[in-house]
Design a protein around this motif. Structure first.
Motif, short mmCIF file in Angstrom:
data_model
loop_
_atom_site.label_atom_id
_atom_site.label_comp_id
_atom_site.label_asym_id
_atom_site.label_seq_id
_atom_site.Cartn_x
_atom_site.Cartn_y
_atom_site.Cartn_z
N LYS A 185 -19.75 2.54 13.06
CA LYS A 185 -20.75 1.39 12.40
C LYS A 185 -20.41 0.31 11.76
O LYS A 185 -21.02 -0.58 11.13
CB LYS A 185 -21.73 1.81 11.09
N VAL A 186 -19.47 0.40 11.59
CA VAL A 186 -18.17 -0.73 10.57
C VAL A 186 -17.12 -2.00 11.74
O VAL A 186 -16.37 -1.24 12.65
CB VAL A 186 -17.11 -0.19 9.49
N THR A 187 -17.92 -2.73 11.81
CA THR A 187 -17.24 -3.69 12.77
C THR A 187 -16.67 -4.58 12.75
O THR A 187 -16.80 -5.68 13.34
CB THR A 187 -18.70 -4.00 14.11
N GLU A 188 -17.38 -5.59 11.17
CA GLU A 188 -17.46 -6.93 10.89
C GLU A 188 -17.41 -6.69 9.22
O GLU A 188 -17.58 -5.60 8.78
CB GLU A 188 -18.21 -7.72 11.16
N GLN A 211 -9.81 -0.50 18.29
CA GLN A 211 -10.91 0.27 17.82
C GLN A 211 -10.79 0.42 16.02
O GLN A 211 -9.54 0.22 15.56
CB GLN A 211 -10.61 1.47 18.32
N THR A 212 -11.83 1.09 15.87
CA THR A 212 -11.95 1.31 13.96
C THR A 212 -10.76 2.13 13.53
O THR A 212 -12.03 2.90 13.88
CB THR A 212 -12.75 0.69 13.03
N VAL A 213 -9.71 1.54 12.88
CA VAL A 213 -9.70 3.52 12.61
C VAL A 213 -9.15 3.00 11.34
O VAL A 213 -8.87 3.96 11.10
CB VAL A 213 -7.81 2.88 12.82
N GLY A 214 -9.42 1.99 9.77
CA GLY A 214 -9.98 2.10 8.82
C GLY A 214 -10.31 1.15 8.93
O GLY A 214 -11.20 0.44 8.80
N LEU A 215 -10.62 1.44 6.94
CA LEU A 215 -11.17 0.51 5.99
C LEU A 215 -10.96 -0.23 4.51
O LEU A 215 -10.70 1.23 4.05
CB LEU A 215 -12.57 1.27 6.52
N LEU A 216 -10.69 -0.81 4.91
CA LEU A 216 -9.89 -1.61 3.82
C LEU A 216 -11.59 -1.47 2.32
O LEU A 216 -12.10 -2.58 2.73
CB LEU A 216 -9.27 -2.56 3.79
N GLN A 217 -11.43 -1.84 1.53
CA GLN A 217 -11.86 -1.80 0.66
C GLN A 217 -11.41 -3.18 -0.87
O GLN A 217 -10.63 -2.74 -1.29
CB GLN A 217 -12.31 -1.04 0.05
N VAL A 218 -11.50 -3.79 -1.09
CA VAL A 218 -11.27 -4.68 -1.96
C VAL A 218 -12.24 -5.13 -3.04
O VAL A 218 -13.20 -6.04 -2.90
CB VAL A 218 -10.26 -5.95 -1.71
N GLY A 219 -12.34 -5.00 -4.38
CA GLY A 219 -13.21 -5.28 -4.90
C GLY A 219 -12.86 -5.82 -6.72
O GLY A 219 -11.71 -5.55 -7.18
#
Length: 491
Positions: A109-112, A139-147
């Motif tokens: 579900k994380v594509t962009e 393929q999406t292997v991870g998710l980076l979150q900068v807050g």
């Protein structure tokens, strides 16, 4: 609803709409300006860190890592989640506060990249999420979150909302109060005009004018117009009043002038009838036969004298009625004194039995008025009773006419009932008008249509009232109510 309140509500509604638009615009401008600045910073930082992760993970695809210096940045809060190993890394700020950003656990579900506004343990954050994709499989292997922590910004926006709402409400209330006062002041001249017009209406004095010392604006022109209209009405009213006075004087003078010749005519006719009757009787007693021509002449003479006498009497009644109404119009005041009703009505009953009629005369119970007296004029009260009784005889070709009495709530009631022609409901409001006669009776019964007008004047002069109950073919009942002035206790 008063006009000043309507105007104030309209002004307040327009002001409320303007304040809502203005406040919303200010809040939206500050909100978007604040978060657009953070968007730029987060997007730039997220792209740099995303490139760093890709570079550091080239020789170890199973790990997603950053330089240690990236985790030590105080301004940004960084979190990396690895979908392959199902674990993550957090920057020092998140670790020290024991905070964990929420994330999408389904890698599909994380594509962009996207911006997310969330709250973690009551702390507001604005987060930029960047999917990390494998260079070989995409393929999406991870998710980076900068807050970024946006507590200060949210507090500022909250305070701005409070200030805008409070100031709008206070401004609206102030504007409503001031607008109501201003509308009242602006419409005060109209109140003056209305009060002056009401005084003119209640006082019936057309000489009054509306005072105005303000500017020559719309209200000034309106006042001038009303004053001009009142002037024209006063002149027209005076002209009508003068014409009416002249008419009343003419009727009164004509009635006075006509009474003398009519009295003379009636006297001469009565004298002729007295002279002719013995002569005709003597002529009839003679043994010598009378010629047909002489008999016809005698019969025509008798009929002519009867017709002249009847018309003279009818004209006398008309003149007397006109004179009575002329007196009423001139403000004639009756001489009144205490009168007992029962003896007066007994006299009316006795005299009414002598009136020409075809219906039966059935006097009813008058004992309810025993010892009851009114303050009035006996002659006019007799005339009042005879007007109703003669009318009842006139419109009752068969059946009966009854006179009764009752007492109710300090009022003496005298009822004149008949079983005659009756009237329709449409005719009742007009029967006391001068010269009015019901259509059904025109040509059937004689009369001038003035009797009930005189009766109404006599009733009004005695402070009384009259009720009418009737229906076509079922007869009519007139009830005359007179205020009781005194009562004599029975001995």
């Amino acid at each position: 609803m008063p006009i000043r309140l309507k105007l104030t509500l309209w002004y307040s509604g327009i002001l409320a709409f303007v304040l809502i638009i203005l406040s919303g615009s200010v809040y939206a401008f500050l909100y978007h300006n604040t978060y657009n600045e953070m968007k730029g910073k987060l997007q730039k930082q997220g792209q740099n860190l995303g490139q760093q992760i890709v570079q550091n993970s080239v020789f170890d695809p199973g790990r997603l890592q950053l330089d240690r210096s990236s985790y030590l940045q105080d301004e940004y809060y960084i979190q990396i989640y690895n979908y392959r190993t199902d674990d993550g890394q957090r920057s020092a700020g998140l670790v020290q506060r024991n905070l964990l950003f929420p994330y999408e656990k389904d890698a599909g579900k994380v594509t962009e990249a996207r911006f997310v506004k969330t709250s973690v343990s009551g702390n507001p954050f604005y987060i930029y999420e960047v999917p990390i994709q494998a260079t070989s499989t995409q393929q999406t292997v991870g998710l980076l979150q900068v807050g970024l922590f946006v507590g200060a910004q949210e507090n500022l926006l909250q305070q701005l909302r409070t200030i805008l709402v409070f100031s709008s409400i206070m401004g609206l209330l102030l504007a409503f109060s001031v607008g109501l006062i201003m509308a009242r002041q602006a419409l005060r001249p109209i109140e003056i005009v209305i009060q002056a017009a009401e005084q003119i209406d209640k006082g019936s004095d057309l000489r009054m004018r509306i005072a105005w010392d303000g500017p020559s604006d719309e209200l000034g022109r309106l006042t001038d117009t009303l004053n001009g209209m009142l002037g024209r009405m006063e002149r027209a009213y005076n002209e009508l009043d003068e014409a009416y006075d002249a008419q009343r004087r003419f009727v009164s003078d004509a009635s006075h002038e006509l009474r003398t010749p009519l009295t003379t005519i009636r006297g001469n006719i009565d004298l002729l009838e007295k002279m002719w009757t013995p002569a005709l009787e003597a002529e009839a007693g003679r043994s010598e036969p009378v010629s047909e021509q002489e008999a016809l002449r005698q019969e025509m003479s008798r009929e002519s004298m009867r017709d002249i006498g009847d018309e003279a009497r009818r004209m006398s009644r008309l003149v007397n009625d006109l004179l009575a109404l002329a007196r009423a119009d001139a403000g004639f005041v009756m001489e009144k004194k205490p009168i007992e009703l029962l003896p007066l009505l007994d006299d009316v009953v006795r005299r009414a039995a002598l009136l020409p009629r075809t219906a039966q005369w059935r006097p009813g119970d008058l004992s309810a008025l025993e010892g009851i007296g009114v303050h009035g004029n006996a002659d006019y009260l007799r005339q009042l009773m005879f007007i109703f009784i003669e009318n009842a005889f006139k419109y009752t070709p068969e059946g009966f006419v009854r006179l009764e009495a009752t007492l109710s709530g300090g009022q003496a009631g005298i009822l004149i009932r008949d079983t005659g022609l009756g009237m329709s409901p449409e005719q009742i409001p007009h029967i006391f008008e001068r010269f009015y006669r019901a259509d059904e009776s025109r040509g059937v019964t004689s009369g001038t249509g003035l009797g009930l007008s005189i009766a109404k004047w006599i009733i009004d002069e005695h402070g009384g009232s009259v009720e009418v109950h009737t229906s076509p073919g079922a007869g009519t009942t007139f009830t005359v109510w007179l205020p009781v002035a005194f009562s004599v206790p029975a001995i």
